[in-house]
Design an enzyme around this catalytic site. Sequence first.
Site, mmCIF file in Angstrom:
data_model
loop_
_atom_site.group_PDB
_atom_site.id
_atom_site.type_symbol
_atom_site.label_atom_id
_atom_site.label_comp_id
_atom_site.label_asym_id
_atom_site.label_seq_id
_atom_site.Cartn_x
_atom_site.Cartn_y
_atom_site.Cartn_z
ATOM 1 N N TRP A 210 0.866 -1.179 0.000
ATOM 2 C CA TRP A 210 0.000 0.000 0.000
ATOM 3 C C TRP A 210 0.900 1.225 0.000
ATOM 4 C CZ3 TRP A 210 -1.934 2.590 4.926
ATOM 5 C CH2 TRP A 210 -2.899 3.564 4.641
ATOM 6 N N ASP B 228 0.002 -5.395 9.574
ATOM 7 C CA ASP B 228 -1.067 -4.461 9.245
ATOM 8 C C ASP B 228 -2.267 -5.309 8.838
ATOM 9 O OD1 ASP B 228 -2.722 -2.426 8.510
ATOM 10 O OD2 ASP B 228 -1.399 -1.564 6.992
ATOM 11 N N LYS C 98 -12.890 -1.196 6.627
ATOM 12 C CA LYS C 98 -13.440 -2.109 5.621
ATOM 13 C C LYS C 98 -14.457 -3.074 6.216
ATOM 14 C CE LYS C 98 -10.408 -0.457 2.629
ATOM 15 N NZ LYS C 98 -9.527 0.361 3.470
#
Length: 427
Positions: A157, A238, A274
């Site tokens: 990311w 993460d 999310k």
Amino acid sequence: MAHLVRAGSSGCLAKSAFVGAARSMSTAWWRHVEPAAKDPILGVTEAFLADPSPQKVNVGVGAYRDDNGKPVVLECVREAERRIAGNLNMEYLPMGGSINMVEETLKLAYGENSDLIKDKRIAAVQALSGTGACRLFADFQKRFSPDSHIYIPVPTWSNHHNIWRDAHVPQRTFHYYHPESKGLDFAGLMDDVKNAPNGSFFLLHACAHNPTGVDPTEEQWKEISYQFKVKGHLAFFDMAYQGFASGDPERDAKSIRIFLEDGHLIGCAQSYAKNMGLYGQRVGCLSVVCEDEKQAVAVKSQLQQLARPMYSNPPVHGALIVSTILSDPDLKKLWLKEVKGMADRIIGMRTALRENLEKLGSPLTWEHITKQIGMFCYSGMTPEQVDRLTNEFHIYMTRNGRISMAGVTTGNVGYLANAIHEVTKSG
């Protein structure tokens, strides 16, 4: 009198000159500031919104959409909001955030009956979603391991690089994605783990790797964990997509559980953006596993000290939503049903996109679409092919070829497949 007037005039002139110089100086403060480069992800949405075409499709945004392409608010979230509305004050949370939310969040990552939780060996604080948790850990790493580096997978990311850069932690990279196979470069990854200096920090994606959607298998995670143990590396996970990848939060935490079984002292960033659709609420958690309760108390106190000058206290509303859902058996059951529904829709869109491309007679292999997992498909398209998709078909995605499967619907999957076929059929 004439002399006095002249003196007054020269005084006014001097004052006027001084004021003019001061004004000129003050207006020059920011003349050297140039416009910042557009964010590679957020810039896609800006371009999409500016496009007047009725055919436009946005598969760049990392946010869930329903099968009509609309944002979704989960029913469990709506019910939690109804329950908390007007019932609580708006006082500051402690610097470490909502104690209840943090406790429930740790159960998701470490297990409902985790001995680490029972023994109070985890230092944990509420954070500003996953981004804030990563940044807080990066600053903690810089303060208490100032000579260390962070090893980041290639690719990752894009904001990961920004986070550790602005925390002034030097970055190195390790192999992760294999472009030819469109899968994991496991051999390259293991070589880099073995060759890194003992006691290095590694950033790992717990599940649904962003942007590739490529995760190690359970056996590969076990080998990675073993080699980390040999080298004394620290793993920082993460975990932005727990439950959102497979539809099962327990399965999606398997990588972390493997490391815990091997006795690692890990760090973990969690986010509810999310898996609960709480994007704008910025609800997350940072946790660090410690040797004992005393060490955990010390680490948590330092994490709070780092948070104090950044934002002082985390926001309350999103934390109340999360704690209300996770602490109520019926609401938690509803959440698990809804998060599985979101994951299943994305898995279904992967299958549909692959089938459409294969029916068109594409000369390329598209099985990686269904082998990858999570919100994103790393398509293998070149930046030039992506540019053609945008310019000729009004389809928007990041130039690395990452497709947000959340933006694919039954209504646009055929159009998307046709466009991809057109720009890729000549190789």
